[in-house]
Scaffold this motif. Structure first.
Motif, mmCIF file in Angstrom:
data_model
loop_
_atom_site.group_PDB
_atom_site.id
_atom_site.type_symbol
_atom_site.label_atom_id
_atom_site.label_comp_id
_atom_site.label_asym_id
_atom_site.label_seq_id
_atom_site.Cartn_x
_atom_site.Cartn_y
_atom_site.Cartn_z
ATOM 1 N N UNK A 109 0.843 -1.197 0.000
ATOM 2 C CA UNK A 109 0.000 0.000 0.000
ATOM 3 C C UNK A 109 0.875 1.244 0.000
ATOM 4 N N UNK A 110 0.668 2.084 -1.002
ATOM 5 C CA UNK A 110 1.331 3.376 -1.069
ATOM 6 C C UNK A 110 0.311 4.433 -0.678
ATOM 7 N N UNK A 111 0.596 5.178 0.382
ATOM 8 C CA UNK A 111 -0.327 6.168 0.937
ATOM 9 C C UNK A 111 -0.025 7.539 0.335
ATOM 10 N N UNK A 112 -1.069 8.214 -0.116
ATOM 11 C CA UNK A 112 -0.926 9.563 -0.657
ATOM 12 C C UNK A 112 -1.973 10.481 -0.036
ATOM 13 N N UNK A 113 -1.525 11.680 0.375
ATOM 14 C CA UNK A 113 -2.417 12.601 1.087
ATOM 15 C C UNK A 113 -3.153 13.587 0.182
ATOM 16 N N UNK A 114 -2.537 14.021 -0.913
ATOM 17 C CA UNK A 114 -3.144 15.012 -1.801
ATOM 18 C C UNK A 114 -3.537 16.282 -1.038
ATOM 19 N N UNK A 115 -2.621 16.806 -0.237
ATOM 20 C CA UNK A 115 -2.904 18.029 0.512
ATOM 21 C C UNK A 115 -2.151 19.243 -0.050
ATOM 22 N N UNK A 152 -0.555 -4.315 -5.420
ATOM 23 C CA UNK A 152 -0.309 -2.963 -4.905
ATOM 24 C C UNK A 152 -1.577 -2.117 -4.998
ATOM 25 N N UNK A 153 -1.758 -1.273 -3.976
ATOM 26 C CA UNK A 153 -2.881 -0.342 -3.904
ATOM 27 C C UNK A 153 -2.359 1.056 -3.614
ATOM 28 N N UNK A 154 -3.028 2.034 -4.173
ATOM 29 C CA UNK A 154 -2.795 3.433 -3.847
ATOM 30 C C UNK A 154 -3.862 3.822 -2.828
ATOM 31 N N UNK A 155 -3.441 4.207 -1.628
ATOM 32 C CA UNK A 155 -4.386 4.579 -0.566
ATOM 33 C C UNK A 155 -4.642 6.076 -0.621
ATOM 34 N N UNK A 156 -5.913 6.432 -0.738
ATOM 35 C CA UNK A 156 -6.314 7.839 -0.787
ATOM 36 C C UNK A 156 -7.522 8.040 0.125
ATOM 37 N N UNK A 157 -7.674 9.262 0.592
ATOM 38 C CA UNK A 157 -8.805 9.553 1.472
ATOM 39 C C UNK A 157 -10.106 9.587 0.676
ATOM 40 N N UNK A 158 -11.178 9.348 1.390
ATOM 41 C CA UNK A 158 -12.516 9.401 0.804
ATOM 42 C C UNK A 158 -12.784 10.781 0.201
ATOM 43 N N UNK A 159 -12.291 11.833 0.857
ATOM 44 C CA UNK A 159 -12.508 13.198 0.372
ATOM 45 C C UNK A 159 -11.891 13.415 -1.006
ATOM 46 N N UNK A 160 -10.627 13.023 -1.182
ATOM 47 C CA UNK A 160 -9.965 13.239 -2.477
ATOM 48 C C UNK A 160 -10.544 12.304 -3.529
ATOM 49 N N UNK A 161 -10.990 11.135 -3.110
ATOM 50 C CA UNK A 161 -11.631 10.231 -4.069
ATOM 51 C C UNK A 161 -12.884 10.886 -4.645
ATOM 52 N N UNK A 162 -13.703 11.443 -3.776
ATOM 53 C CA UNK A 162 -14.961 12.064 -4.215
ATOM 54 C C UNK A 162 -14.733 13.348 -5.015
#
Length: 138
Positions: free
Chosen positions: A56-62, A93-103
């Motif tokens: 899992x690669x975590x990305x914040x998009x902030x 592999x997965x890219x982890x993103x917050x529900x907010x940035x997904x929407x």
């Protein structure tokens, strides 16, 4: 390597979902360059199926530009996927993103096109609840 600001949120969400964290970080020794994916995890699916392994690669998009961060995340994801295909092809592999940035961003036409073209798997998580909201496999 610096950890993403949502690293612990995703780690907690995976644990709540029954995953065992096996790597933090998951180091890919490729010679040069070496890579570090944020997390490696395993989960027993069924006695006869064995163990499912993920990275899992975590990305914040902030940052200021979601488009630029998306560009970086897609490149990083592709590099990590290519390395995993050589070293441990059974690990997904997965890219982890917050529900907010997904929407707000990932549902737009261009990001959707890129996700489909590059077959990018997403783990969508809730920042506040620290749970996995959705798994999206391409």
């Amino acid at each position: 390597m610096a950890r993403d600001i949502f690293h612990s949120n995703v780690r907690d969400a995976l644990i709540k979902d029954g995953w065992v964290i096996t790597h933090d970080p998951y180091e890919l020794e490729m010679g040069s360059p070496d890579y570090e994916i944020d997390l490696g995890a395993e989960k027993i699916i069924a006695a006869q199926k064995g163990v499912e392994k993920i990275a899992v690669e975590v990305k914040s998009f902030v940052g200021k530009s979601a488009g630029y961060e998306f560009h970086q995340a897609v490149g990083q994801y592709r590099n990590y996927k290519s390395a995993l295909d050589d070293i441990e092809p059974e690990r997904v592999i997965f890219l982890a993103i917050s529900e907010d940035i997904y929407e707000s961003f990932f549902k737009l036409p261009f990001p959707q096109k890129r996700l489909n073209e590059d077959k990018i798997n997403l783990l969508v998580f809730s920042i506040t609840d620290k749970i996995i909201v959705q798994w999206i496999r391409q």
